[in-house]
Design a protein around this motif. Structure first.
Motif, PDB file in Angstrom:
ATOM      1  N   LEU A   7      -6.251   0.324   2.503  1.00 27.60           N
ATOM      2  CA  LEU A   7      -7.001   1.582   2.455  1.00 27.60           C
ATOM      3  C   LEU A   7      -6.242   2.612   1.623  1.00 27.60           C
ATOM      4  N   PRO A   8      -6.983   3.560   1.040  1.00 23.17           N
ATOM      5  CA  PRO A   8      -6.306   4.627   0.304  1.00 23.17           C
ATOM      6  C   PRO A   8      -5.579   5.585   1.249  1.00 23.17           C
ATOM      7  N   VAL A   9      -4.707   6.382   0.685  1.00 24.30           N
ATOM      8  CA  VAL A   9      -3.888   7.319   1.451  1.00 24.30           C
ATOM      9  C   VAL A   9      -4.748   8.219   2.328  1.00 24.30           C
ATOM     10  N   ASP A  10      -5.794   8.817   1.778  1.00 27.71           N
ATOM     11  CA  ASP A  10      -6.606   9.767   2.557  1.00 27.71           C
ATOM     12  C   ASP A  10      -7.252   9.104   3.777  1.00 27.71           C
ATOM     13  N   LYS A  11      -7.780   7.932   3.609  1.00 25.36           N
ATOM     14  CA  LYS A  11      -8.437   7.229   4.726  1.00 25.36           C
ATOM     15  C   LYS A  11      -7.402   6.797   5.766  1.00 25.36           C
ATOM     16  N   ASN A  12      -6.231   6.385   5.291  1.00 24.08           N
ATOM     17  CA  ASN A  12      -5.159   5.983   6.192  1.00 24.08           C
ATOM     18  C   ASN A  12      -4.728   7.142   7.068  1.00 24.08           C
ATOM     19  N   ILE A  13      -4.635   8.320   6.503  1.00 23.04           N
ATOM     20  CA  ILE A  13      -4.184   9.495   7.251  1.00 23.04           C
ATOM     21  C   ILE A  13      -5.214   9.927   8.281  1.00 23.04           C
ATOM     22  N   VAL A  40      -0.016  15.192   2.570  1.00 22.01           N
ATOM     23  CA  VAL A  40       0.709  14.554   1.466  1.00 22.01           C
ATOM     24  C   VAL A  40       1.676  15.571   0.854  1.00 22.01           C
ATOM     25  N   GLY A  41       1.230  16.803   0.720  1.00 26.01           N
ATOM     26  CA  GLY A  41       2.097  17.855   0.196  1.00 26.01           C
ATOM     27  C   GLY A  41       3.228  18.202   1.148  1.00 26.01           C
ATOM     28  N   GLN A  42       2.912  18.362   2.421  1.00 26.55           N
ATOM     29  CA  GLN A  42       3.934  18.707   3.418  1.00 26.55           C
ATOM     30  C   GLN A  42       5.031  17.656   3.506  1.00 26.55           C
ATOM     31  N   GLY A  60       9.283   3.824   1.438  1.00 30.50           N
ATOM     32  CA  GLY A  60       9.507   5.150   2.000  1.00 30.50           C
ATOM     33  C   GLY A  60       8.243   5.982   2.053  1.00 30.50           C
ATOM     34  N   ASN A  61       7.428   5.880   1.026  1.00 29.08           N
ATOM     35  CA  ASN A  61       6.173   6.633   1.003  1.00 29.08           C
ATOM     36  C   ASN A  61       5.140   6.030   1.948  1.00 29.08           C
ATOM     37  N   GLN A  62       5.177   4.727   2.143  1.00 26.39           N
ATOM     38  CA  GLN A  62       4.308   4.112   3.152  1.00 26.39           C
ATOM     39  C   GLN A  62       4.663   4.651   4.536  1.00 26.39           C
ATOM     40  N   GLN A  63       5.956   4.790   4.794  1.00 27.21           N
ATOM     41  CA  GLN A  63       6.385   5.316   6.090  1.00 27.21           C
ATOM     42  C   GLN A  63       5.937   6.763   6.269  1.00 27.21           C
ATOM     43  N   LYS A  64       5.966   7.538   5.195  1.00 32.10           N
ATOM     44  CA  LYS A  64       5.509   8.928   5.274  1.00 32.10           C
ATOM     45  C   LYS A  64       4.017   8.983   5.603  1.00 32.10           C
ATOM     46  N   VAL A  65       3.248   8.062   5.058  1.00 33.36           N
ATOM     47  CA  VAL A  65       1.817   8.017   5.361  1.00 33.36           C
ATOM     48  C   VAL A  65       1.606   7.695   6.838  1.00 33.36           C
ATOM     49  N   VAL A  66       2.408   6.800   7.388  1.00 35.95           N
ATOM     50  CA  VAL A  66       2.315   6.484   8.818  1.00 35.95           C
ATOM     51  C   VAL A  66       2.598   7.742   9.640  1.00 35.95           C
ATOM     52  N   LEU A  67       3.630   8.487   9.276  1.00 36.59           N
ATOM     53  CA  LEU A  67       3.923   9.738   9.978  1.00 36.59           C
ATOM     54  C   LEU A  67       2.773  10.728   9.819  1.00 36.59           C
ATOM     55  N   ALA A  68       2.229  10.822   8.614  1.00 37.35           N
ATOM     56  CA  ALA A  68       1.139  11.761   8.347  1.00 37.35           C
ATOM     57  C   ALA A  68      -0.068  11.476   9.231  1.00 37.35           C
ATOM     58  N   LYS A  69      -0.386  10.208   9.439  1.00 34.61           N
ATOM     59  CA  LYS A  69      -1.564   9.892  10.252  1.00 34.61           C
ATOM     60  C   LYS A  69      -1.394  10.354  11.690  1.00 34.61           C
ATOM     61  N   TRP A  70      -0.176  10.275  12.228  1.00 37.19           N
ATOM     62  CA  TRP A  70       0.039  10.710  13.605  1.00 37.19           C
ATOM     63  C   TRP A  70       0.183  12.228  13.697  1.00 37.19           C
ATOM     64  N   LEU A  80       9.739   6.211  16.908  1.00 44.78           N
ATOM     65  CA  LEU A  80      10.032   5.574  15.628  1.00 44.78           C
ATOM     66  C   LEU A  80      10.966   4.399  15.842  1.00 44.78           C
ATOM     67  N   ASP A  81      10.537   3.226  15.443  1.00 40.18           N
ATOM     68  CA  ASP A  81      11.330   2.014  15.583  1.00 40.18           C
ATOM     69  C   ASP A  81      11.902   1.641  14.220  1.00 40.18           C
ATOM     70  N   GLU A  82      13.221   1.742  14.086  1.00 43.42           N
ATOM     71  CA  GLU A  82      13.927   1.433  12.834  1.00 43.42           C
ATOM     72  C   GLU A  82      13.267   2.180  11.649  1.00 43.42           C
ATOM     73  N   PRO A  83      13.219   3.509  11.703  1.00 45.63           N
ATOM     74  CA  PRO A  83      12.459   4.269  10.707  1.00 45.63           C
ATOM     75  C   PRO A  83      12.963   4.181   9.277  1.00 45.63           C
ATOM     76  N   THR A  84      14.203   3.760   9.071  1.00 48.95           N
ATOM     77  CA  THR A  84      14.696   3.690   7.689  1.00 48.95           C
ATOM     78  C   THR A  84      15.074   2.274   7.258  1.00 48.95           C
ATOM     79  N   ARG A  85      14.709   1.296   8.045  1.00 45.43           N
ATOM     80  CA  ARG A  85      15.031  -0.089   7.667  1.00 45.43           C
ATOM     81  C   ARG A  85      14.300  -0.447   6.377  1.00 45.43           C
ATOM     82  N   GLY A  86      15.029  -0.980   5.441  1.00 45.33           N
ATOM     83  CA  GLY A  86      14.427  -1.492   4.217  1.00 45.33           C
ATOM     84  C   GLY A  86      14.087  -0.442   3.176  1.00 45.33           C
TER      85      GLY A  86
END
Length: 159
Positions: A7-13, A40-42, A60-70, A80-86
């Motif tokens: 899904l695109p970023v907007d729909k994911n959020i 996305v800006g914040q 890293g940006n995928q993880q930010k999208v996950v945070l944005a949705k919540w 957050l489980d292992e938030p910076t792994r990989g």
């Protein structure tokens, strides 16, 4: 499998609370785009547009999208489980800055990590589990790698 990544970023959020961007069961695309653009800006998500598939973003940006949705959902506590792994060092630093910003905004953050230096750098206290039970709690002022590790492994050491 991987449907959300496609899904695109907007729909994911906005998927976590479609009621905020819809009326009578129909999604208001402008409201969805405005909400996603704001987050996305914040969070400083690096994407070519809010219509870019999340799969095509860096880790890293995928993880930010996950945070944005919540955050869009309005949750007050994040686990957050292992938030910076990989992720690379730059994404790691950005994640830490974001987490401090969220904590300052009164969001509760529970971080599960096997990276002890990360925990010691980010947490106000560390609760140590071993063999499915709490074996210790260490406040920030008392952080010491040796002490924390001895708590974690005390169940495995025989006297």
């Amino acid at each position: 499998r991987g449907l959300l990544l496609d899904l695109p970023v907007d729909k994911n959020i906005t998927i976590t609370d479609l009621g905020k961007v819809s009326r009578h069961g129909l999604v208001n695309r402008r409201a969805e785009a405005a909400a996603a653009t704001d987050l996305v800006g914040q969070l400083r998500v690096k994407a070519s547009s809010i219509e870019q598939a999340v799969r095509n973003l860096s880790g890293g940006n995928q993880q930010k999208v996950v945070l944005a949705k919540w955050l869009f959902r309005g949750t007050s506590t994040l686990i957050l489980d292992e938030p910076t792994r990989g992720v690379d060092i730059g994404a790691r630093r950005e994640t830490y800055q974001l987490l401090w910003m969220l904590a300052a905004a009164q969001k509760g953050i529970i971080m599960v990590s096997s990276d002890l230096p990360e925990l010691m750098g980010m947490c106000h206290r560390i609760i140590v589990f071993s063999r499915d039970k709490i074996v210790g709690e260490v406040p920030r002022a008392e952080f010491d790698q040796e002490r924390i590790l001895s708590l974690a492994y005390q169940e495995y050491v025989r006297p």
